[in-house]
Design an enzyme around this catalytic site. Structure first.
Site, short mmCIF file in Angstrom:
data_model
loop_
_atom_site.label_atom_id
_atom_site.label_comp_id
_atom_site.label_asym_id
_atom_site.label_seq_id
_atom_site.Cartn_x
_atom_site.Cartn_y
_atom_site.Cartn_z
CE LYS A 1 10.65 -34.69 103.49
NZ LYS A 1 11.16 -33.83 104.57
N GLY B 1 -0.57 -25.52 114.63
CA GLY B 1 0.34 -26.83 114.52
C GLY B 1 1.34 -26.50 116.05
CG LEU B 2 0.60 -25.63 119.24
CD1 LEU B 2 -0.49 -25.45 120.44
CD2 LEU B 2 1.40 -24.53 119.47
N GLY B 3 3.25 -29.26 117.26
CA GLY B 3 4.05 -30.27 117.18
C GLY B 3 5.62 -30.19 117.85
CD GLN B 4 8.89 -33.70 118.78
OE1 GLN B 4 9.38 -32.83 119.59
NE2 GLN B 4 9.39 -34.93 118.94
CB VAL B 5 8.87 -27.31 114.47
CG1 VAL B 5 9.40 -25.89 114.11
CG2 VAL B 5 9.80 -28.24 113.95
N GLY B 6 6.37 -26.58 115.99
CA GLY B 6 5.42 -25.44 116.53
C GLY B 6 5.20 -25.15 118.09
#
Length: 352
Positions: free
Chosen positions: A79, A183-188
């Site tokens: 990482k 969470g509603l980002g790229q994945v959510g």
């Protein structure tokens, strides 16, 4: 987090540096190369102290070893983190400088670590990193890269939600299930679309207020961020940053299971046993959110779309195996998943 509370050092190599162009503190951690080069994203985030970023990269790289072992993609765990101070604001010039500095740091590992996008970075950022090192995946498709891995991550979590529901009561159907997404980002966001299309009833939130538009589009209930951990439902889906499941929040969590794409949602490993004691089924994050690395690893090797999708659905098979082992051995799913991953890593070391 301060230096005296850093996680155990079980890594092969960790390099921390101050970027000569950007002046920002950054680190690359190679946790294990037993199964292949360490693969994991580059996170750009604000930390109260640079040592918080160091702690983050140590924990996240160790989790990538487990994730990549269970995903069976021929990579180890690593990482990278670019640590911003709380008041840092990057203009385009300094952001480019920071990404070039990270590219130089990745290059120092000589291919033992391969980076990709993560929280706070994008496929376009990876193009900039690529100007300083070839050891990067997830470039835009028009540049010959593998593209955005979020679709793969969302599909893997979706399949995992189905298997978790089946483990709870024998039916994988999402129709009428109440699911709380934080969470509603790229994945959510992608996951919310899949769940809504499958007939789930959604309660959603995000720290970015403009994402309420997606809730309106999907007919989902918008809730306050602080209410995400106290809203009743069948499942809680952590899809933002980690560490949200503390002893306090676990004790008040009104759901039957936790399944989500967020890395390290447990504030402490003991949270897995605490969830189990309350009868809440926990699907280990490093297993269910592996779709992104599966997509990147297989696409970089020329796998077909059908093969990648088959492997993404295979996340559900592995989760089913973990649930079965947990039942048989009387341990938490986290214990069972870690045992399976560690056995694979040890097998790789023996082969090497």
């Amino acid at each position: 987090m301060t230096l005296h509370t850093l996680p155990d050092f079980t890594h092969e190599r960790v390099t921390t540096a101050v970027g000569r162009r950007s002046g920002l503190t950054m680190a690359v951690a190679l946790h294990s190369s037993a199964l292949g080069p360490g693969l994991g994203g580059c996170r750009m985030w604000r930390y109260g102290h640079w040592s918080d970023g160091l702690g983050d990269v140590l924990r996240l790289s160790a989790a990538m070893t487990l994730k990549n072992a269970l995903a069976d993609i021929g990579y180890g765990g690593g990482k990278a983190v670019i640590a911003l101070a709380p008041d840092d604001e990057l203009d385009a010039e300094r952001r480019t400088a920071a990404l070039h500095d990270m590219g130089d740091l990745v290059e120092q590992f000589g291919g033992a670590y391969i980076t990709a996008e993560d929280v706070g970075t994008s496929e376009l950022d990876m193009l900039v990193v690529h100007e300083r090192t070839r050891h990067v995946v997830g470039l835009p498709p028009e540049e010959g890269g593998e593209g955005e891995p979020a679709d793969g991550t969302a599909l893997g979590v979706f399949v995992s939600i189905e298997r978790t529901l089946a483990e709870l009561d024998g039916s994988a159907s999402l129709a009428g299930r109440r699911i709380v997404i934080s969470g509603l980002g790229q994945v959510g966001g992608r996951l919310a679309r899949r769940l809504a299309a499958a007939g789930a009833s959604l309660a959603v939130t995000d720290i970015v207020a403009s994402r309420r538009a997606l809730a309106d589009e999907l007919g989902a209930d918008w809730i306050d961020v602080d209410a995400a951990l106290t809203t009743p439902g069948d499942l809680f889906v952590p899809a933002g940053l980690g560490g949200v499941l503390t002893d306090e929040t676990i004790d008040a969590l009104p759901v039957r299971a936790v399944v989500g794409p967020a890395n390290n949602p447990l504030a402490d490993r003991s949270g897995a046993a605490r969830l189990a004691a309350r009868g809440i089924l926990y699907a280990p994050d490093f297993l269910v959110n592996a779709g992104g690395v599966i997509h990147l690893a297989l696409a970089s090797k020329g796998a077909s779309v059908d093969e990648i999708e088959r492997r993404l659905h295979g996340i559900g098979d592995t989760l089913e195996e973990v649930f079965a082992a947990a039942r048989a051995d009387g341990v938490t799913p986290l214990d069972a998943a870690e045992a399976l991953a560690v056995a694979r890593v040890r097998g790789g070391r023996v082969s090497a």
